[in-house]
Design a protein around this motif. Structure first.
Motif, mmCIF file in Angstrom:
data_model
loop_
_atom_site.group_PDB
_atom_site.id
_atom_site.type_symbol
_atom_site.label_atom_id
_atom_site.label_comp_id
_atom_site.label_asym_id
_atom_site.label_seq_id
_atom_site.Cartn_x
_atom_site.Cartn_y
_atom_site.Cartn_z
ATOM 1 N N ARG A 178 -14.353 -33.426 -32.543
ATOM 2 C CA ARG A 178 -14.075 -34.556 -33.415
ATOM 3 C C ARG A 178 -12.616 -34.971 -33.281
ATOM 4 O O ARG A 178 -11.776 -34.213 -32.810
ATOM 5 N N GLN A 179 -12.370 -36.164 -33.717
ATOM 6 C CA GLN A 179 -11.035 -36.719 -33.618
ATOM 7 C C GLN A 179 -10.101 -36.031 -34.613
ATOM 8 O O GLN A 179 -10.421 -35.875 -35.788
ATOM 9 N N ASN A 180 -8.936 -35.601 -34.110
ATOM 10 C CA ASN A 180 -7.924 -34.970 -34.949
ATOM 11 C C ASN A 180 -6.760 -35.949 -35.090
ATOM 12 O O ASN A 180 -5.935 -36.107 -34.185
ATOM 13 N N ILE A 181 -6.690 -36.593 -36.235
ATOM 14 C CA ILE A 181 -5.682 -37.631 -36.442
ATOM 15 C C ILE A 181 -4.279 -37.040 -36.446
ATOM 16 O O ILE A 181 -3.341 -37.618 -35.855
ATOM 17 N N GLU A 182 -4.087 -35.900 -37.081
ATOM 18 C CA GLU A 182 -2.750 -35.303 -37.171
ATOM 19 C C GLU A 182 -2.217 -34.933 -35.796
ATOM 20 O O GLU A 182 -1.042 -35.147 -35.481
ATOM 21 N N GLN A 184 -3.059 -36.273 -32.963
ATOM 22 C CA GLN A 184 -2.782 -37.482 -32.192
ATOM 23 C C GLN A 184 -1.480 -38.142 -32.622
ATOM 24 O O GLN A 184 -0.718 -38.645 -31.790
ATOM 25 N N VAL A 185 -1.213 -38.136 -33.928
ATOM 26 C CA VAL A 185 0.024 -38.747 -34.408
ATOM 27 C C VAL A 185 1.238 -37.941 -33.980
ATOM 28 O O VAL A 185 2.316 -38.492 -33.672
ATOM 29 N N ALA A 186 1.100 -36.614 -33.926
ATOM 30 C CA ALA A 186 2.233 -35.746 -33.594
ATOM 31 C C ALA A 186 2.462 -35.597 -32.096
ATOM 32 O O ALA A 186 3.309 -34.796 -31.678
ATOM 33 N N ARG A 187 1.774 -36.339 -31.282
ATOM 34 C CA ARG A 187 1.955 -36.217 -29.829
ATOM 35 C C ARG A 187 3.298 -36.802 -29.403
ATOM 36 O O ARG A 187 3.789 -37.769 -29.974
ATOM 37 N N ASN A 188 3.886 -36.171 -28.381
ATOM 38 C CA ASN A 188 5.129 -36.683 -27.778
ATOM 39 C C ASN A 188 4.979 -36.652 -26.265
ATOM 40 O O ASN A 188 3.921 -36.302 -25.724
ATOM 41 N N ALA A 189 6.058 -36.989 -25.573
ATOM 42 C CA ALA A 189 5.995 -37.071 -24.105
ATOM 43 C C ALA A 189 5.788 -35.707 -23.461
ATOM 44 O O ALA A 189 5.208 -35.602 -22.381
ATOM 45 N N GLU A 190 6.267 -34.643 -24.105
ATOM 46 C CA GLU A 190 6.162 -33.316 -23.498
ATOM 47 C C GLU A 190 4.721 -32.807 -23.458
ATOM 48 O O GLU A 190 4.309 -32.193 -22.464
ATOM 49 N N ASN A 191 3.962 -33.037 -24.533
ATOM 50 C CA ASN A 191 2.581 -32.541 -24.543
ATOM 51 C C ASN A 191 1.551 -33.626 -24.252
ATOM 52 O O ASN A 191 0.357 -33.381 -24.363
ATOM 53 N N SER A 192 2.011 -34.824 -23.915
ATOM 54 C CA SER A 192 1.083 -35.905 -23.625
ATOM 55 C C SER A 192 1.000 -36.238 -22.148
ATOM 56 O O SER A 192 -0.026 -36.715 -21.674
ATOM 57 N N ILE A 193 2.099 -36.016 -21.426
ATOM 58 C CA ILE A 193 2.148 -36.398 -20.008
ATOM 59 C C ILE A 193 2.340 -35.142 -19.174
ATOM 60 O O ILE A 193 3.197 -34.298 -19.474
ATOM 61 N N GLU A 194 1.556 -35.026 -18.149
ATOM 62 C CA GLU A 194 1.689 -33.910 -17.213
ATOM 63 C C GLU A 194 1.887 -34.486 -15.812
ATOM 64 O O GLU A 194 1.052 -35.247 -15.318
#
Length: 204
Positions: A178-182, A184-194
């Motif tokens: 399921r979608q985890n809103i928290e 997704q909101v707390a994402r940054n460049a370090e844990n979003s881009i590989e």
């Protein structure tokens, strides 16, 4: 008058038999169908008593909404009836206690009615004649004036019961993502881009 008495006993007998079959039928779909039959016969008894509004209310609300909803739920849900029957013996003592308490209340009410026939006259409200007000007007005047707080309390209890039924039957499946809103909101460049360094001629 004789014809009215015959219909009264006929509808009463069918109502009692269908009510017993509601709890005695092995198939839940048949139980709901017998419940609908009991509602129709109760509505016919209301018509014989001159309460046409209550009869139509019973048919429209209980038969047209509640009983049909029960029927759709029983037919569409994949209920394990073997497991339900296995848990029947577990809750039988509690059910017997509740049944004994209800039976005692009915006996006390009937005993008070037989011992004090004038008790109903003291508890009841004087019914206006049909020339002054219809049945619907008389019921509305009582519900929304003298018994308005009891009426609202009953509505609040039903609302709480509905919420409780939804909470008790709501099960979250753990095998479904399921979608985890928290998160997704707390994402940054370090844990979003590989960034992957792919050499020429080699796959990822």
């Amino acid at each position: 008058m004789i014809l009215q008495s015959v219909f009264f006993y006929l509808f009463s007998a069918v109502l009692l038999v269908s009510a017993l079959m509601v709890i005695g039928a092995r198939n839940p779909v048949h139980s709901v169908l017998f419940l609908i039959l009991a509602f129709f016969n109760a509505a016919a008894l209301f018509v014989l008593l001159g309460a046409e509004f209550l009869a139509m209310l019973l048919v429209v609300v209980y038969v047209g909404a509640v009983a049909v909803l029960f029927l759709f739920i029983v037919m569409m849900l994949d209920v394990d009836f073997v497991e339900l029957r296995a848990g029947f013996l577990t809750y039988m003592p509690v059910g017997l206690v509740v049944g004994v308490v209800l039976l005692a209340e009915l006996l006390i009410a009937l005993g008070g009615w037989a011992l004090s026939p004038d008790l109903a006259a003291n508890l009841g409200e004087p019914m206006p004649t049909l020339a002054e007000a219809s049945n619907i007007e008389a019921i509305g005047a009582l519900l929304y004036t003298k018994y308005v707080f009891y009426f609202q309390t009953a509505a609040l209890i039903l609302f709480v019961a509905m919420i409780g039924a939804i909470v008790l039957t709501l099960h979250h499946r753990r095998d479904v993502q399921r979608q985890n809103i928290e998160r997704q909101v707390a994402r940054n460049a370090e844990n979003s881009i590989e960034i992957v360094n792919v050499e020429p001629g080699n796959g990822i």
